[in-house]
Design an enzyme around this catalytic site. Structure first.
Site, PDB file in Angstrom:
ATOM      1  N   GLN A  23       0.831  -1.214   0.000  1.00 23.36           N
ATOM      2  CA  GLN A  23       0.000   0.000   0.000  1.00 23.36           C
ATOM      3  C   GLN A  23       0.865   1.264   0.000  1.00 23.36           C
ATOM      4  O   GLN A  23       0.614   2.194  -0.766  1.00 23.36           O
ATOM      5  CB  GLN A  23      -0.917  -0.013   1.238  1.00 23.36           C
ATOM      6  CG  GLN A  23      -2.008   1.036   1.189  1.00 23.36           C
ATOM      7  CD  GLN A  23      -2.639   1.306   2.547  1.00 23.36           C
ATOM      8  OE1 GLN A  23      -2.184   0.811   3.577  1.00 23.36           O
ATOM      9  NE2 GLN A  23      -3.693   2.094   2.543  1.00 23.36           N
ATOM     10  N   TYR A  52       2.670  -7.656  16.247  1.00 29.11           N
ATOM     11  CA  TYR A  52       3.064  -6.562  15.337  1.00 29.11           C
ATOM     12  C   TYR A  52       3.605  -5.380  16.149  1.00 29.11           C
ATOM     13  O   TYR A  52       4.678  -4.842  15.865  1.00 29.11           O
ATOM     14  CB  TYR A  52       1.826  -6.154  14.540  1.00 29.11           C
ATOM     15  CG  TYR A  52       1.993  -4.972  13.613  1.00 29.11           C
ATOM     16  CD1 TYR A  52       2.831  -5.048  12.504  1.00 29.11           C
ATOM     17  CD2 TYR A  52       1.266  -3.788  13.831  1.00 29.11           C
ATOM     18  CE1 TYR A  52       2.952  -3.958  11.643  1.00 29.11           C
ATOM     19  CE2 TYR A  52       1.385  -2.714  12.970  1.00 29.11           C
ATOM     20  CZ  TYR A  52       2.229  -2.801  11.879  1.00 29.11           C
ATOM     21  OH  TYR A  52       2.346  -1.727  11.025  1.00 29.11           O
TER      22      TYR A  52
HETATM   23  P1  NAD Z   1       1.544  -3.933   2.758  1.00 28.32           P
HETATM   24  O1  NAD Z   1       1.173  -5.201   3.431  1.00 28.32           O
HETATM   25  O2  NAD Z   1       0.595  -3.303   1.825  1.00 28.32           O
HETATM   26  O3  NAD Z   1       2.937  -4.087   2.006  1.00 28.32           O
HETATM   27  C1  NAD Z   1       4.005  -4.815   2.572  1.00 28.32           C
HETATM   28  C2  NAD Z   1       4.739  -5.463   1.436  1.00 28.32           C
HETATM   29  O4  NAD Z   1       5.826  -6.222   1.984  1.00 28.32           O
HETATM   30  C3  NAD Z   1       3.875  -6.439   0.620  1.00 28.32           C
HETATM   31  O5  NAD Z   1       3.853  -6.046  -0.725  1.00 28.32           O
HETATM   32  C4  NAD Z   1       4.552  -7.791   0.825  1.00 28.32           C
HETATM   33  O6  NAD Z   1       4.537  -8.598  -0.350  1.00 28.32           O
HETATM   34  C5  NAD Z   1       5.973  -7.366   1.169  1.00 28.32           C
HETATM   35  N1  NAD Z   1       6.694  -8.411   1.899  1.00 28.32           N
HETATM   36  C6  NAD Z   1       6.241  -9.218   2.891  1.00 28.32           C
HETATM   37  N2  NAD Z   1       7.208 -10.075   3.257  1.00 28.32           N
HETATM   38  C7  NAD Z   1       8.296  -9.798   2.490  1.00 28.32           C
HETATM   39  C8  NAD Z   1       9.590 -10.353   2.404  1.00 28.32           C
HETATM   40  N3  NAD Z   1       9.974 -11.372   3.172  1.00 28.32           N
HETATM   41  N4  NAD Z   1      10.450  -9.822   1.509  1.00 28.32           N
HETATM   42  C9  NAD Z   1      10.080  -8.792   0.706  1.00 28.32           C
HETATM   43  N5  NAD Z   1       8.847  -8.241   0.731  1.00 28.32           N
HETATM   44  C10 NAD Z   1       7.970  -8.739   1.626  1.00 28.32           C
HETATM   45  O7  NAD Z   1       1.942  -2.913   3.929  1.00 28.32           O
HETATM   46  P2  NAD Z   1       2.009  -1.334   3.879  1.00 28.32           P
HETATM   47  O8  NAD Z   1       0.736  -0.819   4.400  1.00 28.32           O
HETATM   48  O9  NAD Z   1       2.507  -0.873   2.580  1.00 28.32           O
HETATM   49  O10 NAD Z   1       3.105  -1.100   5.022  1.00 28.32           O
HETATM   50  C11 NAD Z   1       4.456  -0.871   4.738  1.00 28.32           C
HETATM   51  C12 NAD Z   1       5.175  -0.621   6.038  1.00 28.32           C
HETATM   52  O11 NAD Z   1       4.570   0.482   6.731  1.00 28.32           O
HETATM   53  C13 NAD Z   1       5.130  -1.792   7.026  1.00 28.32           C
HETATM   54  O12 NAD Z   1       6.353  -1.865   7.705  1.00 28.32           O
HETATM   55  C14 NAD Z   1       4.023  -1.415   7.977  1.00 28.32           C
HETATM   56  O13 NAD Z   1       4.212  -1.989   9.237  1.00 28.32           O
HETATM   57  C15 NAD Z   1       4.174   0.086   8.034  1.00 28.32           C
HETATM   58  N6  NAD Z   1       2.951   0.767   8.431  1.00 28.32           N
HETATM   59  C16 NAD Z   1       1.871   0.771   7.602  1.00 28.32           C
HETATM   60  C17 NAD Z   1       0.704   1.406   8.007  1.00 28.32           C
HETATM   61  C18 NAD Z   1      -0.521   1.452   7.131  1.00 28.32           C
HETATM   62  O14 NAD Z   1      -1.584   1.906   7.587  1.00 28.32           O
HETATM   63  N7  NAD Z   1      -0.444   1.030   5.882  1.00 28.32           N
HETATM   64  C19 NAD Z   1       0.650   2.040   9.261  1.00 28.32           C
HETATM   65  C20 NAD Z   1       1.763   1.958  10.088  1.00 28.32           C
HETATM   66  C21 NAD Z   1       2.915   1.350   9.655  1.00 28.32           C
HETATM   67  C1  AKB Z   2      -2.354  -1.846  10.872  1.00 21.10           C
HETATM   68  O1  AKB Z   2      -3.577  -1.641  11.073  1.00 21.10           O
HETATM   69  O2  AKB Z   2      -1.769  -2.892  11.180  1.00 21.10           O
HETATM   70  C2  AKB Z   2      -1.565  -0.722  10.253  1.00 21.10           C
HETATM   71  C3  AKB Z   2      -0.910   0.099  11.313  1.00 21.10           C
HETATM   72  C4  AKB Z   2      -1.675   1.174  11.970  1.00 21.10           C
HETATM   73  O3  AKB Z   2       0.227  -0.129  11.641  1.00 21.10           O
HETATM   74  N1  AKB Z   2      -2.425   0.031   9.410  1.00 21.10           N
END
Ligand code: NAD
Ligand code: AKB
Length: 318
Positions: free
Chosen positions: A12, A142
């Site tokens: 995302q 997490y």
């Molecule tokens: P997402 O799940 O959409 O994307 C994560 C990506 O990591 C996926 O495309 C997946 O295929 C890839 N992945 C998983 N295991 C892997 C591996 N072993 N090697 C390579 N790639 C791998 O998540 P996102 O929402 O894009 O989040 C990205 C980062 O931001 C994460 O660290 C998440 O914890 C953090 N984050 C996201 C949010 C949110 O609301 N989206 C909020 C807080 C923190």
């Molecule tokens: C989740 O809901 O796990 C994420 C985050 C807030 O880290 N969107």
């Protein structure tokens, strides 16, 4: 010249961050990597490679071969998915980060960005206007992995001078790529179901208020933090970032202003307990003071844009 590696680039955040960084640094200088294919614009506009973040040798080889200077290490399992496979999630989230920090130390990477989350907070944290420094006793795997990750980032900065920077993102809302297994995903799904079905069954309760942010604000903040002079960065664990706070009832009411027939129903699942353990709103005064983070989207502006863009996307795809 900067050469940038993004892990988790098909997700995302990664799919939008890749395109934003390519605009700044040039398409050929931003290497998108993931285990799975990315959206077409990411795959077609610049280098894309399959790379597993827990394959340390592949990570090191890739970084050296491509003369990488900066990393955005996004690959992780999010809160909902992680609760289903706790030890696997720990492995991906922690090993991936530790390999990256070691790589930064050994190859002299200029900068690393690693996202933390509001999930570092737990049931004992003050829920309203949660301070930068406060009780953090997360109850999810997490959250535990993100809190441990923050401690490691600060350790590598203090001990080895690795220039690692981080933001505790709230729930992120976007229309380009689906959300990836989190507790805040309802706030993305609701828009698709509102347009397609005129109804949505929410997996959180109506009053589950959480901090959220529109993706453009998160991407702009991330780039701004990475461009800030190192001397201004006082937090090497992770910065609180506020955004907008709302609950499912409030976002549903906002959608109803555009789609009067829209109805929301509630069937809370295991993610409700996760949501209850997280803050409702965040104090990000330290981020504002250090690097002047700015948000432009409130619930009204974001809802309008999400509905417009998802409608366009659904027409194009059908
Ligand atoms: P997402 O799940 O959409 O994307 C994560 C990506 O990591 C996926 O495309 C997946 O295929 C890839 N992945 C998983 N295991 C892997 C591996 N072993 N090697 C390579 N790639 C791998 O998540 P996102 O929402 O894009 O989040 C990205 C980062 O931001 C994460 O660290 C998440 O914890 C953090 N984050 C996201 C949010 C949110 O609301 N989206 C909020 C807080 C923190
Ligand atoms: C989740 O809901 O796990 C994420 C985050 C807030 O880290 N969107």
């Amino acid at each position: 010249m900067e050469k940038i590696l993004i892990t988790g680039a098909s997700g995302q955040i990664g799919s939008e961050l890749t395109m934003a960084l390519r605009k700044i640094y040039g398409n050929d200088n931003v290497y998108a990597t993931d285990l799975k294919d990315a959206p077409a614009d990411v795959m077609e506009s610049g280098p894309f490679h399959k790379l597993d973040v827990i394959d340390n040798k592949a990570l090191v080889d890739f970084t050296i071969q491509n003369k990488i200077t900066q990393v955005y290490h996004l690959a992780a399992l999010l809160s909902g998915t992680a609760e289903k496979k706790p030890l696997f999630a720990w492995d991906i989230n922690m090993k991936g980060l530790l390999y990256m920090l070691e790589l930064a130390k050994d190859t002299g990477l200029k900068k690393v960005f690693w996202p933390s989350s509001i999930a570092v907070f737990g049931p004992t944290t003050p829920k309203v206007n949660t301070p930068q420094l406060t009780v953090a006793e997360p109850s999810t795997v997490y959250g535990i992995s993100k809190l441990a990750g923050e401690r490691w980032c600060e350790y590598y900065f203090n001990r080895y001078e690795v220039d690692v920077r981080s933001i505790r993102y709230p729930g992120l809302i976007s229309y380009k790529t689906e959300a990836g297994g989190g507790t805040t995903d309802y706030a993305v799904e609701i828009f698709y179901d509102a347009i397609k079905e005129k109804k949505y069954e929410c997996f959180l309760k109506e009053d589950a208020k959480l901090p959220m942010m529109f993706m453009d604000d998160a991407i702009n903040s991330t780039i701004k933090l990475m461009e800030t002079d190192a001397s201004k960065i006082t937090i090497r664990s992770s910065y609180n970032l506020g955004g907008i706070s709302f609950d499912p009832k409030e976002i549903a009411a906002e959608i109803k202003r555009h789609i009067p027939e829209f109805e929301i129903t509630y069937k809370p699942d295991f993610r409700q307990k996760i949501a209850e353990s997280w803050p409702q709103s965040i104090d990000d005064s330290v981020a504002r003071k250090d690097w002047d983070c700015i948000y432009t989207y409130d619930l009204t502006k974001m809802t309008q844009l999400m509905l417009d863009e998802i409608r366009k996307k659904l027409v194009i795809n059908n």
